[in-house]
Design an enzyme around this catalytic site. Structure first.
Site, short mmCIF file in Angstrom:
data_model
loop_
_atom_site.label_atom_id
_atom_site.label_comp_id
_atom_site.label_asym_id
_atom_site.label_seq_id
_atom_site.Cartn_x
_atom_site.Cartn_y
_atom_site.Cartn_z
N GLU A 1 2.45 -6.19 7.64
CA GLU A 1 1.61 -5.17 8.26
C GLU A 1 1.85 -5.01 9.75
OE1 GLU A 1 -0.49 -6.41 4.50
OE2 GLU A 1 0.52 -7.46 6.15
N ALA B 1 0.84 -1.18 0.00
CA ALA B 1 0.00 0.00 0.00
C ALA B 1 0.88 1.24 0.00
CB ALA B 1 -0.91 -0.01 1.22
N GLY C 1 -0.09 -5.32 0.41
CA GLY C 1 -1.12 -5.25 -0.61
C GLY C 1 -0.70 -5.87 -1.93
N GLU D 1 -1.28 -9.51 -1.51
CA GLU D 1 -2.73 -9.74 -1.52
C GLU D 1 -3.31 -9.61 -2.91
OE1 GLU D 1 -4.18 -8.18 2.80
OE2 GLU D 1 -2.86 -6.83 1.68
#
Length: 275
Positions: A148, A80, A125, A128
Site C-alpha cells: 500500500e 483491492a 487486500g 489481508e
C-alpha cells in the site's frame, strides 16, 4: 450446499463459484482477468456467501470447513480494485475499509475453520483476506505482500492488526514499511503460512485432506475452539486462561463431549451428534 438458506443453483454469482466437495464448502473467487481484485460487487458477493453459510450452519453441519481460493492460476487475490479506488473520496474509502473489516470479521466468526488456498499473488487486500482465515496453505508460486505504501496508502483491510498477530510486530513493520513482496518459502519461515505445496493441484488436495481430518472431530468442539482462540488472542495471559476455563466448562455440556468421552472409554470410534 443442501439447505434452502445456502447458495444453490438459483443463487448465481458473477465473480464467485460456490461448490460443496465432501465436507468442504469451496468458494472460488473467479475474476481472473482482473487477477481476482476485490471490487465492490465481489465483496458484496463474498458477504452474501458468508451470510448464507452461517444460516446453513445454524441449522446443522452441512459442511465442516470452508476452502477459499482464487481462479485463473495467477492470483488468489491481487489486492483491492485500484480502478474503483481511484475515484473514491476519503469518506468513501473509509466505508470501503469498514466493508472489508465486516467481511473479514465474518470469516473469523464463522463457526467452522476457513482454509485459504493461495496460488499466485496475495497482495494488499488479498494478503489481508488470507490473514482472516484460520489456516493458510500456499503453492510455491504464491507471493505475499502489503504494497500500500507504494500507492501513498496504508493497509486498510485488517493488515495493520492481523499481520502483526501472525508474524510479529517487527516483521509486520518491515513488510508494511517497505511494501516488498515475499515468496512462499519466506512466508512459511516467518509464520505467515502453515504449509507450502508444489503446485495448485497439490495445494487443493492438501486443503481437502485437512478439511476431512477436521470433519472427523466433534463439530461443537471445533466451533468452540475457534471461538476461544479468537477471544483470547489479544488478552493478557490470566484473562485468556479465564476465558479458556469457561469454554472448557461449556464443552462438558455438549452431547458431542459425552459421546467422545464414552467412545474413548469403550475403545470405539465416536459418532458425534453435532450438538
Amino acid at each position: 450446499m443442501s439447505t434452502p438458506s445456502a447458495p444453490d443453483a438459483e443463487q448465481a454469482y458473477r465473480h464467485l463459484r460456490v461448490e460443496q466437495e465432501g465436507s468442504a464448502l469451496v468458494v472460488t473467487i473467479d475474476r481472473p482477468k482482473a487477477l481476482n481484485a476485490l471490487a465492490g460487487e465481489l465483496v458484496d458477493e463474498l458477504q452474501d456467501v458468508l451470510a448464507r453459510a452461517g444460516a446453513a450452519l445454524a441449522d446443522g453441519w452441512p459442511f465442516r470447513a470452508v476452502i477459499l481460493t482464487g481462479a485463473g492460476g495467477k492470483a488468489f487475490v491481487a489486492g483491492a480494485d485500484i480502478r474503483e479506488m481511484s475515484a473514491m473520496s476519503p469518506d468513501e474509502a473509509q466505508e470501503y475499509s469498514r466493508r472489508m473489516h465486516r467481511l473479514t470479521l465474518d470469516l473469523e466468526r464463522l463457526p467452522v475453520p476457513v482454509v485459504a488456498a493461495v496460488d499466485g499473488y496475495a497482495l494488499g487486500g488479498g494478503c489481508e483476506l488470507a490473514l482472516a482465515c484460520d489456516v493458510v496453505f500456499a503453492s510455491e508460486a504464491a507471493r505475499f505482500g502489503q504494497p500500500e505504501v507504494s500507492l501513498g496508502l496504508v493497509p486498510g483491510f485488517g493488515g495493520s492488526v492481523r499481520l502483526q498477530q501472525r508474524v510479529g510486530p517487527g516483521m509486520a513493520r518491515e513488510l508494511i514499511f517497505t511494501g516488498r513482496r515475499i515468496d512462499a518459502a519466506e512466508a512459511l519461515r516467518i509464520g505467515l503460512v502453515n504449509r507450502v505445496l508444489a503446485d495448485r493441484e497439490s495445494l487443493l488436495e492438501a486443503a481437502r485432506e485437512t478439511v476431512e481430518l477436521i470433519a472427523r472431530q466433534a463439530p461443537t468442539a471445533v466451533a468452540n475452539a475457534k471461538l476461544t482462540l479468537g477471544a483470547v488472542a489479544a488478552l493478557p495471559t490470566e484473562d485468556g486462561l479465564a476465558v479458556e476455563a469457561a469454554s472448557f466448562r461449556d464443552a462438558f455440556t455438549t452431547d458431542d463431549s459425552r459421546a467422545g468421552r464414552a467412545a474413548f472409554l469403550a475403545k470405539e470410534t465416536p459418532s458425534f451428534p453435532g450438538r
